[in-house]
Write a protein that holds these residues in place. Structure first.
Motif, mmCIF file in Angstrom:
data_model
loop_
_atom_site.group_PDB
_atom_site.id
_atom_site.type_symbol
_atom_site.label_atom_id
_atom_site.label_comp_id
_atom_site.label_asym_id
_atom_site.label_seq_id
_atom_site.Cartn_x
_atom_site.Cartn_y
_atom_site.Cartn_z
ATOM 1 N N ALA A 85 0.832 -1.203 0.000
ATOM 2 C CA ALA A 85 0.000 0.000 0.000
ATOM 3 C C ALA A 85 0.869 1.256 0.000
ATOM 4 C CB ALA A 85 -0.926 -0.011 1.216
ATOM 5 N N VAL A 86 1.934 1.248 0.793
ATOM 6 C CA VAL A 86 2.862 2.379 0.809
ATOM 7 C C VAL A 86 3.486 2.567 -0.572
ATOM 8 C CG1 VAL A 86 5.032 3.273 1.755
ATOM 9 C CG2 VAL A 86 3.384 2.152 3.279
ATOM 10 N N ALA A 100 5.363 -1.178 -7.675
ATOM 11 C CA ALA A 100 5.188 -1.422 -6.245
ATOM 12 C C ALA A 100 5.672 -2.825 -5.892
ATOM 13 C CB ALA A 100 3.727 -1.251 -5.846
ATOM 14 N N ASP A 101 5.374 -3.797 -6.742
ATOM 15 C CA ASP A 101 5.847 -5.159 -6.487
ATOM 16 C C ASP A 101 7.370 -5.245 -6.601
ATOM 17 O OD1 ASP A 101 3.308 -6.133 -5.982
ATOM 18 O OD2 ASP A 101 2.951 -6.725 -8.064
ATOM 19 N N ASP A 102 7.948 -4.485 -7.536
ATOM 20 C CA ASP A 102 9.420 -4.438 -7.629
ATOM 21 C C ASP A 102 10.017 -3.862 -6.350
ATOM 22 O OD1 ASP A 102 9.289 -5.443 -10.189
ATOM 23 O OD2 ASP A 102 9.509 -3.500 -11.168
ATOM 24 N N THR A 144 12.759 -4.621 -1.095
ATOM 25 C CA THR A 144 12.657 -4.514 0.362
ATOM 26 C C THR A 144 12.965 -5.852 1.015
ATOM 27 O OG1 THR A 144 10.977 -2.787 0.157
ATOM 28 C CG2 THR A 144 11.136 -3.884 2.282
ATOM 29 N N TRP A 145 12.417 -6.926 0.451
ATOM 30 C CA TRP A 145 12.695 -8.257 0.993
ATOM 31 C C TRP A 145 14.187 -8.593 0.890
ATOM 32 C CZ3 TRP A 145 12.351 -12.138 3.954
ATOM 33 C CH2 TRP A 145 12.964 -13.363 3.641
ATOM 34 N N VAL A 181 11.093 0.647 2.455
ATOM 35 C CA VAL A 181 10.347 0.700 1.198
ATOM 36 C C VAL A 181 10.161 2.150 0.749
ATOM 37 C CG1 VAL A 181 7.952 0.810 2.072
ATOM 38 C CG2 VAL A 181 8.452 -0.417 -0.041
ATOM 39 N N GLY A 182 10.064 3.065 1.710
ATOM 40 C CA GLY A 182 9.976 4.481 1.355
ATOM 41 C C GLY A 182 11.234 4.961 0.661
ATOM 42 N N ARG A 183 12.386 4.544 1.174
ATOM 43 C CA ARG A 183 13.669 4.949 0.566
ATOM 44 C C ARG A 183 13.799 4.351 -0.835
ATOM 45 N NH1 ARG A 183 16.484 3.863 4.505
ATOM 46 N NH2 ARG A 183 16.983 5.953 5.270
#
Length: 295
Positions: free
Chosen positions: A20-21, A32-34, A39-40, A62-64
């Motif tokens: 969502a972010v 977003a999925d990338d 992030t993972w 994820v924001g960065r």
């Protein structure tokens, strides 16, 4: 269960929130999925044994990542963003929404708002999305943006003014939204110009994003005014019979498919019973990446 499986389970527990972010930051479901995948990878390479608030840690990560993606997107773009651009819609059936879609649809983040977010500078978007939408403190956002907390607060304030000056938010009542969209669809099917004008706000704005390869009458465009938009709707009335209702970013919208081939997704903004904004994604390449089975 080994450590990697445990870490994967912890990540999965926050995946809906993180997507969502990323979606609000990027306006693109595939991007977003990338961002989630990256992030993972960063989580799997990090020692988070001393991290007390993993959700907060992941949100800042994820924001960065999204900020870097936005900056890269801005650097690659030679021309200003075209006015007809429509972000990826989130499509869901009227009767049920799966948990991950529910997180994406939370807070009624409509296409109109995402269009406004696309006009913000990357750091402004970061500050606004993380603070105003997800209540991340400015002290935590500042290091990501590379600014002081005061400067980050100012970024969010500028973004907030831009958002507030945009078109009014849609009527939250799904019943009233459906009445307006039903009237629009019925008038389109009947070829009733006057009925179309009646359900459209006099200053309605239509954005149709068909992508860079579609030309002719179906090419990307922006149309303003009830009469102009109504004339355009009549030009494509042959497709109205194939349209069906769905939730588009939490509001009543239309999905059109001919013989199983997606043609368009339409989201609308409804204010005082009239349609003030129409957002149509008809880009074949981007439609092919959307999950129409979910609707």
């Amino acid at each position: 269960m080994d450590d990697e499986e445990l870490l994967a389970d912890r990540f999965h527990a926050h995946r809906g929130h993180l997507r969502a972010v990323a979606y609000r930051m990027l306006g693109s479901l595939s991007e977003a999925d990338d961002a989630l995948q990256e992030t993972w990878l960063r989580l799997s390479r990090s020692d988070v044994s001393e991290v007390r608030n993993l959700a907060g840690w992941l949100t800042t990560v994820v924001g960065r990542i999204c900020l870097d993606m936005l900056r890269s997107r801005t650097a690659r773009r030679e021309d200003p963003m075209v006015e007809s651009f429509v972000p990826d819609p989130v499509i869901a059936p009227l009767e049920r929404v799966d948990p991950e879609q529910e997180v994406l649809l939370a807070d009624s983040v409509g296409l109109a708002l995402l269009v406004v977010l696309e006009t913000l500078e990357p750091a402004e978007r970061l500050a606004f999305v993380l603070h105003d939408m997800f209540a991340v403190p400015f002290d935590d956002i500042a290091p990501i943006a590379g600014r002081t907390s005061t400067a980050t607060r100012q970024l969010a304030s500028r973004a907030r003014r831009r958002v507030q000056s945009a078109e009014p938010a849609t009527d939250p009542d799904l019943g009233r939204q459906r009445e307006a969209v039903e009237a629009f669809l019925a008038a389109s099917r009947a070829g009733d110009f006057d009925a179309l004008v009646a359900v459209l706000d006099p200053d309605v704005v239509l954005r149709a994003d068909s992508g860079p390869l579609v030309t002719g009458l179906a090419a990307s465009k922006v149309a303003r005014g009830a009469a102009t938009v109504a004339k355009g709707a009549l030009m494509f009335r042959q497709y109205a019979q194939y349209a069906r209702f769905a939730l588009v970013n939490g509001s009543i919208g239309l999905v059109t498919a001919v013989e199983g081939r997606p043609m368009s997704v339409m989201g609308v903004t409804v204010v005082d019973g009239r349609i003030t904004g129409i957002y149509i994604l008809a880009d074949p390449e981007r439609l092919g990446r959307l999950d129409f089975a979910a609707a």
